[in-house]
Design an enzyme around this catalytic site. Sequence first.
Site, PDB file in Angstrom:
ATOM      1  N   SER A   7       2.091  -0.768 -14.448  1.00  0.00           N
ATOM      2  CA  SER A   7       3.027  -1.882 -14.283  1.00  0.00           C
ATOM      3  C   SER A   7       3.208  -2.524 -15.649  1.00  0.00           C
ATOM      4  O   SER A   7       2.405  -2.306 -16.560  1.00  0.00           O
ATOM      5  CB  SER A   7       2.405  -2.896 -13.317  1.00  0.00           C
ATOM      6  OG  SER A   7       3.016  -4.155 -13.415  1.00  0.00           O
TER       7      SER A   7
ATOM      8  N   TYR B  18      -4.775  -8.120 -10.037  1.00  0.00           N
ATOM      9  CA  TYR B  18      -3.754  -7.085 -10.288  1.00  0.00           C
ATOM     10  C   TYR B  18      -3.653  -6.779 -11.784  1.00  0.00           C
ATOM     11  O   TYR B  18      -3.634  -5.607 -12.186  1.00  0.00           O
ATOM     12  CB  TYR B  18      -2.415  -7.596  -9.739  1.00  0.00           C
ATOM     13  CG  TYR B  18      -1.295  -6.593  -9.720  1.00  0.00           C
ATOM     14  CD1 TYR B  18      -1.095  -5.771  -8.615  1.00  0.00           C
ATOM     15  CD2 TYR B  18      -0.412  -6.479 -10.794  1.00  0.00           C
ATOM     16  CE1 TYR B  18      -0.048  -4.866  -8.573  1.00  0.00           C
ATOM     17  CE2 TYR B  18       0.636  -5.577 -10.769  1.00  0.00           C
ATOM     18  CZ  TYR B  18       0.820  -4.776  -9.663  1.00  0.00           C
ATOM     19  OH  TYR B  18       1.858  -3.872  -9.635  1.00  0.00           O
TER      20      TYR B  18
HETATM   21  P1  NAD Z   1       4.380  -0.620  -1.305  1.00  0.00           P
HETATM   22  O1  NAD Z   1       3.660  -1.774  -0.698  1.00  0.00           O
HETATM   23  O2  NAD Z   1       5.784  -0.328  -0.914  1.00  0.00           O
HETATM   24  O3  NAD Z   1       3.540   0.726  -1.130  1.00  0.00           O
HETATM   25  C1  NAD Z   1       2.170   0.758  -1.391  1.00  0.00           C
HETATM   26  C2  NAD Z   1       1.548   1.814  -0.504  1.00  0.00           C
HETATM   27  O4  NAD Z   1       0.137   1.859  -0.799  1.00  0.00           O
HETATM   28  C3  NAD Z   1       1.685   1.489   0.989  1.00  0.00           C
HETATM   29  O5  NAD Z   1       2.185   2.617   1.686  1.00  0.00           O
HETATM   30  C4  NAD Z   1       0.268   1.134   1.402  1.00  0.00           C
HETATM   31  O6  NAD Z   1      -0.024   1.463   2.750  1.00  0.00           O
HETATM   32  C5  NAD Z   1      -0.551   1.964   0.410  1.00  0.00           C
HETATM   33  N1  NAD Z   1      -1.899   1.419   0.281  1.00  0.00           N
HETATM   34  C6  NAD Z   1      -2.247   0.160  -0.045  1.00  0.00           C
HETATM   35  N2  NAD Z   1      -3.579   0.019   0.014  1.00  0.00           N
HETATM   36  C7  NAD Z   1      -4.079   1.231   0.390  1.00  0.00           C
HETATM   37  C8  NAD Z   1      -5.385   1.708   0.638  1.00  0.00           C
HETATM   38  N3  NAD Z   1      -6.474   0.907   0.588  1.00  0.00           N
HETATM   39  N4  NAD Z   1      -5.547   3.012   0.977  1.00  0.00           N
HETATM   40  C9  NAD Z   1      -4.474   3.812   1.102  1.00  0.00           C
HETATM   41  N5  NAD Z   1      -3.209   3.411   0.891  1.00  0.00           N
HETATM   42  C10 NAD Z   1      -3.016   2.123   0.545  1.00  0.00           C
HETATM   43  O7  NAD Z   1       4.260  -0.874  -2.882  1.00  0.00           O
HETATM   44  P2  NAD Z   1       5.074  -0.302  -4.140  1.00  0.00           P
HETATM   45  O8  NAD Z   1       5.836  -1.442  -4.684  1.00  0.00           O
HETATM   46  O9  NAD Z   1       5.722   0.973  -3.840  1.00  0.00           O
HETATM   47  O10 NAD Z   1       3.851  -0.093  -5.142  1.00  0.00           O
HETATM   48  C11 NAD Z   1       3.330   1.173  -5.483  1.00  0.00           C
HETATM   49  C12 NAD Z   1       2.634   1.066  -6.823  1.00  0.00           C
HETATM   50  O11 NAD Z   1       3.567   0.647  -7.807  1.00  0.00           O
HETATM   51  C13 NAD Z   1       1.497   0.041  -6.858  1.00  0.00           C
HETATM   52  O12 NAD Z   1       0.412   0.552  -7.599  1.00  0.00           O
HETATM   53  C14 NAD Z   1       2.110  -1.131  -7.574  1.00  0.00           C
HETATM   54  O13 NAD Z   1       1.159  -1.907  -8.247  1.00  0.00           O
HETATM   55  C15 NAD Z   1       3.034  -0.418  -8.545  1.00  0.00           C
HETATM   56  N6  NAD Z   1       4.109  -1.252  -9.061  1.00  0.00           N
HETATM   57  C16 NAD Z   1       5.027  -1.795  -8.207  1.00  0.00           C
HETATM   58  C17 NAD Z   1       6.020  -2.593  -8.734  1.00  0.00           C
HETATM   59  C18 NAD Z   1       7.057  -3.228  -7.875  1.00  0.00           C
HETATM   60  O14 NAD Z   1       7.795  -4.071  -8.377  1.00  0.00           O
HETATM   61  N7  NAD Z   1       7.201  -2.865  -6.615  1.00  0.00           N
HETATM   62  C19 NAD Z   1       6.092  -2.841 -10.107  1.00  0.00           C
HETATM   63  C20 NAD Z   1       5.143  -2.263 -10.934  1.00  0.00           C
HETATM   64  C21 NAD Z   1       4.159  -1.465 -10.398  1.00  0.00           C
END
Ligand code: NAD
Length: 248
Positions: free
Chosen positions: A130, A143
Amino acid sequence: MGTLAGKIALITGGASGIGRACALTLADAGAHVHVVDRDAPGASAVADQVGGTAHVADLADPDAVAGLPADVDVLVNNAGLQHVAPIHEFPPERFTLIQQVMVTAPFLLTRHCFPHMRERGWGRVVNISSVHGSRASAYKAAYVAAKHGLEGLSKVAAIEGAPHGITSNCVSPGYVRTPLVEQQVAAQAREHGIDAAEVLDSVLLARTAVKRLIEPEQVADVVRWLCGDSAAHVTGTSVAIDGGWTAQ
Ligand code: NAD
């Protein structure tokens, strides 16, 4: 034939958001995709859509990794969660959980899959970091600490993997249109008594030059490129997809 024909990919958090987009994109490139998530129906739906395999696992449990496939050519460490609170009120158990899912599980999975990649002389580890892997925001202690930790882990894997044809990189987005962000927008709107559009403009996108949320498919496209042979010399780095946030 896609560029990843014959390759096996494992994507954590593959049921939703960025992980789901990565599953679709890497399958489109020809990989067989293992979709790992604690959300069973979500993982099955994505696996069915891409002709892959669903695995239900809670990555907060270190023992869960042992039950996952190890013959993996492309590992995408993506599962993550957020908790927003000032440090003096931050629940210690939430801090620990976030480190377990977002640092310890990627370490255990890299450790689990490295022997196969080394044997093959080819591998790709892509860690979804991120902008918070290099920048801080208030109230996101767990985070920000986890993403900085993941960046460090990724660099070590790059150095150890290089003699064996394995690359390891981070992809570092700003705010992406996913359920994780939609929950933050709703929470901020409630807290500040403003509507969702105003939260986007004045809070989430305040530090980015491009005033739009990133789409999950844009992140997945960079992951696909990192997995290709043309990116064989891209390792130990972090590819920003942040609309100019870190340029400032
Ligand atoms: P999201 O909430 O849409 O998806 C996250 C997924 O991870 C979900 O399907 C959830 O069930 C799974 N998950 C969470 N905890 C878990 C666990 N203990 N065991 C197994 N699965 C688990 O989130 P997203 O936005 O797609 O995020 C995905 C990644 O991208 C994350 O690492 C997040 O930090 C990173 N990220 C997201 C953004 C954003 O703006 N959305 C920005 C930068 C980085």
